[in-house]
Design a protein around this motif. Structure first.
Motif, PDB file in Angstrom:
ATOM      1  N   SER A  30      19.299   4.016  23.181  1.00 29.25           N
ATOM      2  CA  SER A  30      19.115   4.715  21.915  1.00 29.25           C
ATOM      3  C   SER A  30      18.878   6.208  22.116  1.00 29.25           C
ATOM      4  CB  SER A  30      17.934   4.112  21.148  1.00 29.25           C
ATOM      5  OG  SER A  30      16.723   4.417  21.804  1.00 29.25           O
ATOM      6  N   ASP A  31      19.148   6.968  21.060  1.00 28.87           N
ATOM      7  CA  ASP A  31      18.922   8.414  21.115  1.00 28.87           C
ATOM      8  C   ASP A  31      17.438   8.730  21.249  1.00 28.87           C
ATOM      9  OD1 ASP A  31      21.590   9.019  20.942  1.00 28.87           O
ATOM     10  OD2 ASP A  31      21.593   9.132  18.752  1.00 28.87           O
ATOM     11  N   GLU A  32      16.596   7.950  20.575  1.00 27.77           N
ATOM     12  CA  GLU A  32      15.152   8.164  20.650  1.00 27.77           C
ATOM     13  C   GLU A  32      14.652   7.972  22.089  1.00 27.77           C
ATOM     14  OE1 GLU A  32      11.008   6.329  18.862  1.00 27.77           O
ATOM     15  OE2 GLU A  32      12.890   5.884  17.852  1.00 27.77           O
ATOM     16  N   ALA A  33      15.172   6.956  22.760  1.00 25.52           N
ATOM     17  CA  ALA A  33      14.785   6.718  24.155  1.00 25.52           C
ATOM     18  C   ALA A  33      15.241   7.875  25.038  1.00 25.52           C
ATOM     19  CB  ALA A  33      15.382   5.406  24.651  1.00 25.52           C
ATOM     20  N   ARG A  34      16.435   8.408  24.763  1.00 22.95           N
ATOM     21  CA  ARG A  34      16.925   9.550  25.556  1.00 22.95           C
ATOM     22  C   ARG A  34      16.034  10.773  25.357  1.00 22.95           C
ATOM     23  NH1 ARG A  34      22.048   7.528  23.728  1.00 22.95           N
ATOM     24  NH2 ARG A  34      23.070   6.464  25.448  1.00 22.95           N
ATOM     25  N   LYS A  35      15.587  10.997  24.089  1.00 21.28           N
ATOM     26  CA  LYS A  35      14.691  12.132  23.816  1.00 21.28           C
ATOM     27  C   LYS A  35      13.376  11.964  24.565  1.00 21.28           C
ATOM     28  CE  LYS A  35      16.071  12.820  19.111  1.00 21.28           C
ATOM     29  NZ  LYS A  35      15.627  12.887  17.737  1.00 21.28           N
ATOM     30  N   GLU A  36      12.802  10.774  24.476  1.00 21.40           N
ATOM     31  CA  GLU A  36      11.537  10.509  25.164  1.00 21.40           C
ATOM     32  C   GLU A  36      11.692  10.660  26.678  1.00 21.40           C
ATOM     33  OE1 GLU A  36       8.461   9.850  23.980  1.00 21.40           O
ATOM     34  OE2 GLU A  36       9.238  10.231  21.982  1.00 21.40           O
TER      35      GLU A  36
END
Length: 168
Positions: A30-36
């Motif tokens: 997910s994009d959120e996981a990539r940001k984190e």
């Protein structure tokens, strides 16, 4: 600077070289996981950089003669004596021995879970291949061919027919 802090910074530096950041990034979905993940990597790099620059350097030795000329011998000698009397306590690690057995047990558990997961994944891939083959051949397959692959179903149907059970 104490030798312990230097050892810690050396270990942190070596750890940063052995982390496969690109390999871990490929596993994220997910994009959120990539940001984190990118914020974690940025924070790690900042801390590692601070450890490498700030804490890994030995302090410059004090030039006591320079201060004797400017301030006076008596006051400088008093400060030098006080400076020399300061003892920095050695860090004694009491946490690692406490958590090392727990960590090792978790590593063993992790390896077992990994093996189990790989076996299950292998089993599921075989099952998917069988279902895809069945799906491909289903339109041209006869009942005899299907029952040859699944003899338990043939036995079940034969029993139902023999016992005059028609499902209602």
């Amino acid at each position: 600077m104490s030798g312990t802090i230097k050892k810690v910074t050396d270990v942190a530096f070596k750890a940063s070289k052995s982390i496969d950041w690109d390999g871990m990034a490929k596993l994220l979905v997910s994009d959120e996981a990539r940001k984190e993940f990118s914020s974690l990597r940025r924070a790690f790099d900042e801390i590692n950089s601070t450890l490498q620059t700030k804490f890994s350097q030995e302090p410059e030795p004090i030039d006591w003669e320079y201060y004797r000329k400017g301030i006076g011998s008596r006051l400088v000698d008093m400060y030098k004596e006080a400076y020399d009397s300061v003892e920095i306590p050695k860090y004694v690690d009491t946490v690692t021995p406490e958590y090392k057995p727990k960590f090792d047990a978790l590593l063993v558990e992790l390896k077992e879970a990994e093996e189990k997961s790989l076996k299950e994944s292998e089993r599921l891939e075989k099952e998917i291949a069988e279902v895809q083959e069945l799906k491909k051949n289903l339109s041209t397959m006869t009942a005899e061919e299907y029952f040859a692959k699944h003899p338990e179903l043939k036995k079940k149907f034969d029993d139902e027919i023999r016992n005059d059970y028609w499902g209602y």
